[in-house]
Design an enzyme around this catalytic site. Structure first.
Site, PDB file in Angstrom:
ATOM      1  N   LYS A   1       0.876  -1.177   0.000  1.00  0.00           N
ATOM      2  CA  LYS A   1       0.000   0.000   0.000  1.00  0.00           C
ATOM      3  C   LYS A   1       0.915   1.230   0.000  1.00  0.00           C
ATOM      4  O   LYS A   1       0.820   2.116   0.852  1.00  0.00           O
ATOM      5  CB  LYS A   1      -0.926  -0.057   1.239  1.00  0.00           C
ATOM      6  CG  LYS A   1      -2.025   0.977   1.273  1.00  0.00           C
ATOM      7  CD  LYS A   1      -3.156   0.737   0.296  1.00  0.00           C
ATOM      8  CE  LYS A   1      -4.108   1.922   0.302  1.00  0.00           C
ATOM      9  NZ  LYS A   1      -5.118   1.873  -0.793  1.00  0.00           N
TER      10      LYS A   1
ATOM     11  N   ASP B 126      -2.347 -12.212   5.523  1.00  0.00           N
ATOM     12  CA  ASP B 126      -3.377 -12.890   6.314  1.00  0.00           C
ATOM     13  C   ASP B 126      -4.725 -12.764   5.607  1.00  0.00           C
ATOM     14  O   ASP B 126      -5.443 -13.747   5.398  1.00  0.00           O
ATOM     15  CB  ASP B 126      -3.431 -12.243   7.706  1.00  0.00           C
ATOM     16  CG  ASP B 126      -4.517 -12.844   8.577  1.00  0.00           C
ATOM     17  OD1 ASP B 126      -4.664 -14.074   8.580  1.00  0.00           O
ATOM     18  OD2 ASP B 126      -5.229 -12.073   9.251  1.00  0.00           O
TER      19      ASP B 126
ATOM     20  N   ASP C  77      -7.047 -15.830   3.202  1.00  0.00           N
ATOM     21  CA  ASP C  77      -8.426 -16.277   3.454  1.00  0.00           C
ATOM     22  C   ASP C  77      -9.273 -16.055   2.202  1.00  0.00           C
ATOM     23  O   ASP C  77     -10.109 -16.883   1.840  1.00  0.00           O
ATOM     24  CB  ASP C  77      -9.055 -15.494   4.625  1.00  0.00           C
ATOM     25  CG  ASP C  77      -8.862 -16.181   5.979  1.00  0.00           C
ATOM     26  OD1 ASP C  77      -7.838 -16.867   6.155  1.00  0.00           O
ATOM     27  OD2 ASP C  77      -9.736 -16.025   6.857  1.00  0.00           O
TER      28      ASP C  77
HETATM   29  C1  LIG Z   1      -4.844 -16.377  14.721  1.00  0.00           C
HETATM   30  C2  LIG Z   1      -4.145 -15.277  14.029  1.00  0.00           C
HETATM   31  C3  LIG Z   1      -3.134 -14.660  14.943  1.00  0.00           C
HETATM   32  C4  LIG Z   1      -3.496 -15.734  12.704  1.00  0.00           C
HETATM   33  C5  LIG Z   1      -2.845 -14.552  11.999  1.00  0.00           C
HETATM   34  O1  LIG Z   1      -3.431 -13.463  11.947  1.00  0.00           O
HETATM   35  O2  LIG Z   1      -1.748 -14.730  11.492  1.00  0.00           O
HETATM   36  C6  LIG Z   1      -4.434 -16.408  11.717  1.00  0.00           C
HETATM   37  O3  LIG Z   1      -5.412 -15.568  11.231  1.00  0.00           O
HETATM   38  C7  LIG Z   1      -3.639 -16.996  10.567  1.00  0.00           C
HETATM   39  O4  LIG Z   1      -3.970 -16.716   9.414  1.00  0.00           O
HETATM   40  O5  LIG Z   1      -2.734 -17.789  10.816  1.00  0.00           O
HETATM   41 MG   LIG Z   2      -5.684 -15.685   9.143  1.00  0.00          MG
END
Ligand SMILES: CC(C)[C@H](C(=O)O)[C@@H](O)C(=O)O
Ligand SMILES: [Mg+2]
Ligand SMILES: NC(=O)c1ccc[n+]([C@@H]2O[C@H](COP(=O)([O-])OP(=O)(O)OC[C@H]3O[C@@H](n4cnc5c(N)ncnc54)[C@H](O)[C@@H]3O)[C@@H](O)[C@H]2O)c1
Length: 352
Positions: A186, A242, A246
């Site tokens: 960013k 992170d 997802d």
């Molecule tokens: C649980 C959390 C601290 C962790 C992160 O944010 O890294 C999780 O979301 C991940 O993706 O491993």
């Molecule tokens: Mg995560």
């Protein structure tokens, strides 16, 4: 060969059981397993989410297989006692700065992607997420301002050596794949990101065979859905990585499918020391119901065998068995099917 198993909270123990069955079925000679407590489970029994004996167990092992941590009942504890500190503490105290999060379409699963099948079928990417720095590990606090308002703050920073070492990992990964690296930042707003971009460009001089591009993280989130096939290797910071991983999981079809490896510099006699975990969490909403998809956990075991124990053939065997189970339509609720955690484990075992 020593593996430390840390099941953790919520669905962690359920999915670890399935990974353990797969590991046992391989019948690897000379394998020693240790089990340790982490997360809310460890807080309850030892008063800390990462007890010293667990950390020592991890240090004594050649690799760590980690389930998941997180427990809503612990969300109001002081931050240093919360379950998540177990995973953050292991990553930082073991120097595991390079997080590999592959996302690849499984043949036959295209219709389960949140994207159109012809778009989803193109997914074959690797997110290289920096894991020891960024806003995760900066100074953070809540304070009361002079005018009485509460303020929370988290200091975001990267030092150039932290960026350089993850950039090297990402360039090398691109060399072993399709030769393309996209650095996500960013830099239009954040100085942390401007330094990130500058250092990635400097490091590129050592990898002229890799095609480097840069993308702002908001655009990257959009491009990941519009045309994920354009990405080969993506390198990014702790927070952006992170979130994007997802997102990538639903492009493939389910968060229950994506595995990860956290690596550092330590080498053992068998390979790189590392910690392996699904990218998802403890899923409290389905914990204890036998519904969790154990595939991300089983695929994390495959990554462990490949990177930490040098067992490429066994890793490929596990990945093929998971792929076949999916192709044969063995899926749980996360992928529109009805198979439970044990049934999915059975299906993988039957195809090993
Ligand atoms: C649980 C959390 C601290 C962790 C992160 O944010 O890294 C999780 O979301 C991940 O993706 O491993
Ligand atoms: Mg995560
Ligand atoms: N590495 C980790 O240990 C890790 C990672 C992410 C979140 N967490 C923690 O987990 C807890 C829950 O967080 P969250 O709800 O935001 O994220 P989550 O990943 O646990 O769950 C998000 C959603 O995905 C579903 N899901 C996740 N894994 C699944 C699987 N294997 N099979 C089927 N469905 C699955 C859950 O049921 C839920 O609906 C929090 O305490 C969080 O801090 C831990």
């Amino acid at each position: 060969m020593k593996i430390a198993l840390f099941p953790g909270d919520g669905i962690g123990p359920e999915i670890m059981t399935e990974a353990r069955r797969v590991l046992d079925a391989l019948g690897l000679p000379g394998l020693v397993l240790f089990a340790g407590d982490v997360g809310g489970t460890a807080y309850r029994t030892h008063g800390h989410p990462l007890p010293p004996e667990t950390l020592e167990m991890a240090k004594a092992a050649d690799a760590v297989l980690f389930g998941a941590v997180g427990d809503p009942a612990c969300d109001n504890l002081e931050r240093h006692l919360r379950p998540e500190q177990a995973i953050l503490g292991l990553r930082s105290q073991l120097g595991l700065f390079a997080n590999l999060r592959p996302a690849t379409m499984f043949p036959g699963l295209e219709d389960m992607s949140a994207l159109r099948p012809e778009v989803a079928s193109q997914i074959d990417l690797l997110i290289v997420r920096e894991l020891n720095g960024d806003v995760y590990f900066g100074e953070k606090a809540m304070r009361v301002l002079d005018d009485g308002r509460r303020q929370g703050y988290d200091f975001m920073s990267y030092a150039e050596d932290e960026v350089r070492r993850i950039a090297h990992v990402a360039f090398r990964a691109a060399q072993g794949r399709r030769g393309k690296l996209c650095s996500v930042d960013k830099a239009n707003v954040l100085e942390t990101s401007q330094l990130w971009r500058d250092v990635v460009i400097e490091t590129h001089a050592e990898y002229p065979d890799v095609e480097l591009s840069h993308m702002y993280v908001d655009n990257a989130a959009m491009q990941l859905v519009r045309n994920p096939g354009q990405f080969d290797v993506v390198v990014t910071g702790n927070l952006f990585g992170d979130i994007l991983s997802d997102q990538a999981s639903m492009c493939v079809g389910s968060i229950g499918l994506l595995a990860s490896a956290a690596l550092g510099e330590r080498q053992t006699e068998f390979g790189s020391f590392g910690m392996y975990e699904p990218i998802h969490g403890s899923a409290p909403d389905i914990a204890g119901q036998g519904k969790a998809n154990p595939m991300a956990m089983i695929l994390s075991l495959a990554m462990l065998l490949r990177h930490s124990l040098g067992l490429e053939a066994e890793a490929a065997r596990i990945e093929a068995a998971v792929g076949k189970a999916l192709q044969d339509g063995v899926t749980g609720a996360d992928l529109g099917g009805s198979a439970g955690t044990t049934e999915v484990g059975d299906a993988v075992l039957a195809r090993l």
